[in-house]
Write an enzyme that holds these catalytic residues in place. Structure first.
Site, PDB file in Angstrom:
ATOM      1  N   ARG A   1      35.094  19.779  78.206  1.00  0.00           N
ATOM      2  CA  ARG A   1      36.551  19.908  78.271  1.00  0.00           C
ATOM      3  C   ARG A   1      36.973  21.367  78.413  1.00  0.00           C
ATOM      4  O   ARG A   1      37.894  21.695  79.159  1.00  0.00           O
ATOM      5  CB  ARG A   1      37.204  19.313  77.018  1.00  0.00           C
TER       6      ARG A   1
ATOM      7  N   HIS B   1      47.720  19.998  67.877  1.00  0.00           N
ATOM      8  CA  HIS B   1      46.418  19.336  67.805  1.00  0.00           C
ATOM      9  C   HIS B   1      45.253  20.294  68.003  1.00  0.00           C
ATOM     10  O   HIS B   1      44.136  19.854  68.279  1.00  0.00           O
ATOM     11  CB  HIS B   1      46.367  18.190  68.825  1.00  0.00           C
TER      12      HIS B   1
END
Length: 232
Positions: free
Chosen positions: A56, A104
């Site tokens: 990612r 987050h």
């Protein structure tokens, strides 16, 4: 100067080519959340979790901000702006937004497994499996895993409660507690929403305008309108 609070979700980054939970064929489609995004997964399969976030991170570093990111950054020329984002990438910052709160976590940072307040940047995309922090503890991605509390949420609610205008972009308003931020604005505060789909049960008390477009298309249009209507 009016205070604009912007709340963004995955739809903003999707226009830069970053996979989202909503994509049926994206990166997340190849993984189960339970295997890569929970505290238990980190204990059970540390190598797999670290590898997933390395993938990612490499993806994020290869992408560029899009027109939606740049439009939101331009708001700072006319307003006092805070960006609260569900996204873990750094595309808002790279586009020029100066006050960004990541609910987050941040993919470009690591934190100590012993002390959650010990946060360090990571150079490049690869976290080594045995990488340790200044306290000697193993490092983990600086990400809020499913099942963990959202430590920045209280600060985000304080910011939302001080908004004169709220802008919501690219969020399905389905992930809690983040989605409940729209309920912390004062009742008289106008809320603008940009997303291809109007979220069901969105909880927005004063939705002044809904723009049914992707962020890269709709956000520049909305920003131009806000500047024209509200600038001092």
């Amino acid at each position: 100067m009016k205070r604009v609070v912007v709340f963004t979700g995955a739809g903003v980054s999707a226009d830069s080519g970053i996979a989202t939970f909503r994509d049926s064929d994206g990166l997340w489609a190849n993984y189960r959340i339970e295997d890569v995004c929970t505290p238990e997964a980190l204990v059970r399969n540390r190598a797999g979790v670290i590898e997933f976030y390395n993938i990612r991170r490499r993806e994020v570093l290869a992408k560029e901000p899009n027109a939606g990111h740049y439009a939101l950054a331009r708001l700072e020329e006319y307003f006092d702006v805070d960006v609260i984002t569900q996204n873990i990438d750094n595309l808002h910052e790279r586009a020029g937004s100066r006050r960004v709160l990541h609910l987050h976590g941040e993919i470009t940072k690591l934190r100590s497994e012993r002390n959650s307040d010990l946060i360090v940047p990571i150079e490049g995309w690869e976290q080594k499996l045995d990488q340790r922090g200044p306290d000697g503890a193993l490092l983990r991605p600086h990400i809020v895993f499913f099942g963990e509390s959202v430590p920045m949420f209280d600060r985000a609610t304080q910011i939302a409660s001080q908004a004169d205008i709220m802008v919501v972009v690219g969020s399905s308003l389905a992930v809690y507690p983040a989605a409940s931020l729209v309920r912390y604005v004062r009742p008289e505060v106008p809320v603008y929403l940009v997303d291809p789909n109007l979220p069901q049960g969105h909880g927005i008390r004063n939705l002044k305008e809904y723009i049914p477009l992707r962020s890269a298309e709709g956000t520049p249009l909305l920003v131009d309108r806000l500047i024209e209507e509200y600038k001092d």
